[in-house]
Design a protein around this motif. Structure first.
Motif, short mmCIF file in Angstrom:
data_model
loop_
_atom_site.label_atom_id
_atom_site.label_comp_id
_atom_site.label_asym_id
_atom_site.label_seq_id
_atom_site.Cartn_x
_atom_site.Cartn_y
_atom_site.Cartn_z
N THR A 87 18.46 52.19 85.27
CA THR A 87 18.36 50.85 84.69
C THR A 87 19.69 50.12 84.84
OG1 THR A 87 16.64 51.50 83.12
CG2 THR A 87 17.96 49.55 82.55
N CYS B 82 14.10 50.88 83.70
CA CYS B 82 13.39 52.03 84.26
C CYS B 82 13.12 53.01 83.12
CB CYS B 82 14.21 52.68 85.36
SG CYS B 82 14.60 51.56 86.71
N TYR B 83 11.87 53.24 82.79
CA TYR B 83 11.48 54.05 81.65
C TYR B 83 12.13 55.43 81.70
CZ TYR B 83 8.62 56.45 78.22
OH TYR B 83 8.20 57.18 77.14
N GLY B 84 12.85 55.76 80.64
CA GLY B 84 13.46 57.07 80.51
C GLY B 84 14.64 57.31 81.44
#
Length: 174
Positions: free
Chosen positions: A121, A114-116
């Motif tokens: 994540t 999950c970006y950022g």
């Protein structure tokens, strides 16, 4: 679904239509029956995937209503090439045929996380316990039947899908 968008008179405009793919929403037996009633001699295919994978991960080709009295969803089929689908228990062990478990997806199209958001994540992406790579816990509850077809039976959270878009109940966008 296509039948929600067209009326009886519009069916003539679909004379050349041969293949229809459904994805993004659960396909119900009554929808399949209506499709085949109004569009006979057409093939309806049901696919499944999640945003964390770059494309649908499963496909059920030429869907038919196996039992019109069935109140469950239509099968989402089997994994497509370069995808891994697992139905696992809480300890990430495979569950037996017919037993409900957590649905995990892996393969070449799986996102790195999950970006950022390393916390999120870590809560959803895991090392694949069966081969190299990672797997993603989808939040869907599923099972395999004796023929190897996969069925979704629910969710482990309050997430809904409305017109293919995820909606998390209780979370404000602000």
């Amino acid at each position: 679904m296509i039948l929600e968008r067209i009326g009886g008179a519009d069916l003539e405009q679909l004379a050349s239509l041969r293949e229809v793919f459904s994805s993004g929403e659960a396909l119900k037996p009554e929808m399949v029956a209506a499709f085949h009633k109004h569009l006979p001699q057409r093939n309806l295919h049901n696919s499944y995937g999640v945003t964390e994978v770059s494309i649908d991960s499963t496909i059920h080709m030429n869907v038919q209503v196996e039992d019109p009295r069935a109140r469950r969803n239509i099968s989402i089929g089997r994994p497509i090439g370069n995808n891994f689908i697992y139905v696992l228990d809480e300890m990430q062990n495979p569950v037996p045929i017919g037993v409900h478990g957590h649905l995990y997806i892996g393969g070449v199209g799986l996102a790195r996380g999950c970006y950022g958001d390393p916390v999120k994540t870590g809560q959803a992406f895991y090392a694949n316990p069966f081969t190299d790579g990672r797997i993603y816990r989808t939040g869907d509850i599923a099972y395999y039947d004796a023929t190897g077809k996969l069925y979704i039976v629910g969710r482990i959270d309050n997430q809904l899908k409305i017109r293919g878009m995820r909606v998390e109940l209780g979370k404000s966008p602000m």
